[in-house]
Motif scaffolding. Structure first.
Motif, short mmCIF file in Angstrom:
data_model
loop_
_atom_site.label_atom_id
_atom_site.label_comp_id
_atom_site.label_asym_id
_atom_site.label_seq_id
_atom_site.Cartn_x
_atom_site.Cartn_y
_atom_site.Cartn_z
N UNK A 172 0.85 -1.19 0.00
CA UNK A 172 0.00 0.00 0.00
C UNK A 172 0.88 1.23 0.00
N UNK A 173 0.34 2.34 -0.49
CA UNK A 173 1.12 3.56 -0.59
C UNK A 173 0.21 4.77 -0.41
N UNK A 174 0.82 5.89 -0.08
CA UNK A 174 0.07 7.14 0.02
C UNK A 174 -0.12 7.77 -1.36
N UNK A 175 0.56 7.22 -2.37
CA UNK A 175 0.45 7.72 -3.73
C UNK A 175 0.14 6.56 -4.68
N UNK A 176 -0.02 6.89 -5.95
CA UNK A 176 -0.44 5.89 -6.94
C UNK A 176 0.64 4.83 -7.17
N UNK A 177 0.19 3.60 -7.40
CA UNK A 177 1.04 2.49 -7.80
C UNK A 177 0.57 2.00 -9.16
N UNK A 178 1.51 1.71 -10.07
CA UNK A 178 1.15 1.26 -11.41
C UNK A 178 2.13 0.19 -11.90
N UNK A 179 1.78 -0.43 -13.00
CA UNK A 179 2.65 -1.30 -13.81
C UNK A 179 3.29 -2.46 -13.06
N UNK A 180 2.51 -3.31 -12.38
CA UNK A 180 3.13 -4.47 -11.72
C UNK A 180 3.66 -5.47 -12.75
N UNK A 181 4.79 -6.10 -12.42
CA UNK A 181 5.41 -7.10 -13.31
C UNK A 181 6.03 -8.19 -12.45
N UNK A 182 5.76 -9.44 -12.81
CA UNK A 182 6.24 -10.58 -12.03
C UNK A 182 7.70 -10.89 -12.30
N UNK A 183 8.40 -11.39 -11.27
CA UNK A 183 9.71 -12.00 -11.48
C UNK A 183 9.48 -13.39 -12.08
N UNK A 184 10.45 -13.95 -12.79
CA UNK A 184 10.25 -15.26 -13.43
C UNK A 184 9.86 -16.37 -12.46
N UNK A 185 10.34 -16.30 -11.21
CA UNK A 185 10.03 -17.37 -10.26
C UNK A 185 8.75 -17.11 -9.47
N UNK A 186 8.08 -15.99 -9.74
CA UNK A 186 6.81 -15.70 -9.10
C UNK A 186 6.88 -15.32 -7.64
N UNK A 187 8.07 -15.00 -7.13
CA UNK A 187 8.22 -14.67 -5.71
C UNK A 187 8.26 -13.17 -5.45
N UNK A 188 8.44 -12.37 -6.51
CA UNK A 188 8.57 -10.93 -6.36
C UNK A 188 7.78 -10.19 -7.43
N UNK A 189 7.45 -8.95 -7.12
CA UNK A 189 6.75 -8.08 -8.06
C UNK A 189 7.47 -6.75 -8.15
N UNK A 190 7.74 -6.33 -9.37
CA UNK A 190 8.24 -4.97 -9.60
C UNK A 190 7.05 -4.08 -9.91
N UNK A 191 7.10 -2.84 -9.44
CA UNK A 191 6.02 -1.90 -9.71
C UNK A 191 6.55 -0.48 -9.60
N UNK A 192 5.79 0.46 -10.10
CA UNK A 192 6.17 1.87 -10.05
C UNK A 192 5.32 2.58 -9.00
N UNK A 193 5.99 3.33 -8.13
CA UNK A 193 5.31 4.12 -7.11
C UNK A 193 5.65 5.59 -7.31
N UNK A 194 4.67 6.46 -7.03
CA UNK A 194 4.87 7.90 -7.15
C UNK A 194 4.97 8.57 -5.79
N UNK A 195 5.22 7.78 -4.74
CA UNK A 195 5.21 8.33 -3.39
C UNK A 195 6.35 9.30 -3.14
N UNK A 196 7.40 9.25 -3.94
CA UNK A 196 8.52 10.18 -3.77
C UNK A 196 8.38 11.43 -4.61
#
Length: 236
Positions: A172-196
Motif C-alpha cells: 500500500x502507498x500514500x500515492x499511486x502504484x502502477x505497472x506491476x510485473x512478475x519475477x520469473x520465479x513468481x516470488x517478487x513483483x516490480x512496480x512503479x510508485x509515485x510516493x517520492x
C-alpha cells in the motif's frame, strides 16, 4: 488450441475487493463436452464447482450436468448416464486431506485417459491444479488456472488467483502504484510508485513483505525505462 479470443477483466471498487476474470472462447460446437462429478470426500462438491467454473471460463469446455452425481477415484462411472447428459469425458476423484486422486475418462471408450495424485495445501489452489490437469490432457496446452494475477487499485498492489478470488493486498502507498510485473520465479513483483513525487521502481518480496528500490533515476520517464530493464534482464 488458444486460450481465448477475448479477455475481460472487471475491476470493482476497492470496497468490493473483488476482480472477475472472464475468458470467452469459440461457440459451443467447438467446445469439449465434459461431465465433472462431485468428488468424494471433504469439500468434494466445492472442489468440483471450482473445476467446473475454471473449465467453463476458459471458453474451451461445455460442462454438462448430471445433477448431484458423486464419483470417487475407485468408482465405476455410469457411462450411459454420462453419455446421455452429453459428456464425452468425465472427471472425478477422491479428496484425501490436502490431496486429490483425480481421474479423467473417455465415456465412449469407457477407458481412463488420465490419473494423478495432486497435492496442495490450499483448497482452491488444489481445485485449480486439477482443472489445469484436465485442460492440458484434453487440449495439449498447459492450463493457467493455478497461476496468479497482479494488479493495482490506485494506491494498492494486489495479488489474486487467476479467477480473481483469493485477493490479497501485498503493498500500500500514500500515492499511486502502477505497472506491476512478475519475477520469473513468481516470488517478487516490480512496480512503479509515485510516493517520492516521481516514478520510482520498487521490487516487492511476496514472502517477506519487504521491498527494495530497483530504479530511482532523474526525470519522470527514467523510472519507467528502469521497470522495463528490471523485467527484461535476469532477476538477481
Amino acid at each position: 488450441m488458444t486460450w481465448a479470443l477475448f479477455v475481460a477483466v472487471v475491476f470493482y471498487s476497492i470496497a468490493h475487493a473483488q476482480v472477475n476474470v472472464e475468458l470467452r472462447g469459440s461457440g459451443s460446437a467447438n467446445k469439449f463436452p465434459i461431465v465433472v462429478a462431485n468428488f468424494e470426500g471433504p469439500n468434494g462438491a466445492e472442489i468440483a464447482n471450482i473445476i467446473r467454473a475454471d473449465l467453463t471460463r476458459s471458453g474451451q469446455f461445455e460442462v454438462k450436468s448430471t445433477g448431484d452425481l458423486t464419483l470417487g477415484a475407485n468408482s465405476t462411472p455410469d457411462w450411459a448416464a454420462i453419455s446421455q447428459a452429453g459428456g464425452t469425458t468425465v472427471a472425478y476423484g477422491t479428496v484425501n486431506g490436502n490431496s486429490v486422486d483425480y481421474r479423467l475418462a473417455d465415456a465412449a471408450q469407457q477407458s481412463q485417459l488420465d490419473a494423478k495424485n495432486i497435492s496442495e495445501a490450499q483448497m482452491r489452489r488444489l481445485a485449480h491444479r486439477v482443472a489445469d490437469a484436465i485442460y492440458e490432457k484434453t487440449t495439449g496446452v498447459r492450463g493457467i488456472f493455478a497461476t496468479r494475477i497482479a494488479y493495482t487499485t490506485g494506491r494498492q498492489l494486489v495479488v489474486a488467483d487467476a479467477d480473481g478470488e483469493g485477493r490479497k493486498v501485498v503493498a500500500s502507498s500514500s500515492s499511486s502504484l502502477i505497472s506491476p510485473a512478475w519475477s520469473p520465479d513468481g516470488t517478487r513483483l516490480a512496480y512503479v510508485s509515485f510516493e517520492g513525487g516521481k516514478p520510482i521502481v520498487y521490487v516487492q518480496n511476496l514472502s517477506t513483505g519487504g521491498r527494495t528500490v530497483a530504479a530511482n533515476f532523474k526525470g519522470n520517464n527514467s523510472a519507467l525505462r528502469g521497470l522495463r530493464t528490471v523485467v527484461s534482464l535476469p532477476w538477481r
